[in-house]
Motif scaffolding. Structure first.
Motif: not given
Length: 294
Positions: A137-143, A208-219
């Motif tokens: 999610i951090f290193d690959e724009p496609a994912q 999803y709301r409880a998950s610790a996974v960080i999903v930044p916006a594309m920008d």
């Protein structure tokens, strides 16, 4: 009760509906579904496994008619792992083979990493390894692009629209994007029935709301999580990764680098989308049969 489910009160304080099949004296397998499904994810897989295994497939907390505790914190992964272990305890099962799809697979990864004394073998079906997922999610724009739906699901404002006709729209748009064929008849009715249970859509989305996974916006260029640049504990049991290679939410990059964290890894690639267990159940059964001990 529909589908011959057993209603089981767990020591974690929730009640789950559980599909149970096979001889209780046979080797145990627990099947964990993901979003936005139920034990029915495994409807074409379970009968084969039950020929020579004791098989449990719960409707997890928040789903269908199982308990739906209040608040996002009730859906943190450690709570859901605790349900899994309590379910095994209820049946007197010390060690088991664990199979998980999607969110069920995410829970299965965590259970295997934290409780290798309980999980003897781990089979994952289109569910990302926690380290690999966060890294891509951090290193690959496609994912990262493919994961933007998680940001949308974390918006609690969507829940009020997910009733009645809103559920039909959800099935025809959000859900339909990730399946390879139409859903109609009995299957469509089953989804709409499960989703329309009071509190179900909120309970499901709270994972999803409880998950610790960080999903930044594309920008966005947020601070990189420190754990991505340090060692990550390896799994300690045989692991099978079954992967539908046409998945548009979890890209094939989830398999790259997996062997670095999974010493005993078998990969089975399937020409299917995200919902492999019912899109290509024969391929899932065949992969499991090749990998399970005789």
């Amino acid at each position: 009760m529909a589908d011959g489910l057993q209603r089981i009160a767990l020591a974690t304080g929730v009640e789950l509906d559980v599909a149970v099949a096979g001889d209780p004296a046979a080797p145990p397998i627990i099947l964990l579904h993901g979003f936005p499904e139920s034990h029915r994810t495994w409807r074409h897989v379970m009968p084969d496994l039950a020929r020579d295994h004791f098989v449990l497939a719960p409707d997890q907390r928040g789903y269908a008619r199982s308990s739906k505790p209040e608040g996002v914190a009730a859906y943190a992964a450690d709570r859901i792992v605790a349900d899994l272990l309590a379910l095994a305890d209820h049946f007197g099962i010390a060690r088991f083979t664990l199979v998980g799809h999607d969110w069920g697979g995410a829970v299965a990864w965590m259970a295997a990493l934290k409780h290798p004394d309980r999980v003897a073998r781990l089979a994952i079906v289109n569910a990302p390894h926690p380290f690999v997922f966060q890294k891509t999610i951090f290193d690959e724009p496609a994912q990262r692009r493919a994961s933007q739906y998680i940001r949308a699901f974390r918006d609690t404002g969507i829940d009020q629209g997910l009733v009645g006709a809103g559920l039909e729209r959800f099935l025809g748009t959000t859900f339909a994007k990730h399946i390879t064929g139409p859903i109609a008849g009995e299957d469509k009715a089953a989804y709409l029935d499960e989703w329309s249970q009071p509190g179900a859509m909120t309970g499901m989305l709270n994972w999803y709301r409880a998950s610790a996974v960080i999903v930044p916006a594309m920008d966005e260029t947020p601070e990189r999580p420190g754990f991505l640049d340090g060692p990550f504990p390896p799994t300690q049991m045989p692991v099978l990764a079954i992967w539908g290679m046409q998945d548009t939410a979890l890209l094939p990059s989830q398999l790259e680098g997996l062997a670095d964290h999974v010493p005993d890894l078998t990969v089975a690639k399937v020409d299917a989308g995200h919902f492999v267990p019912w899109e290509k159940p024969d391929a899932v059964i065949a992969a499991l049969r090749r990998w399970l001990p005789e």
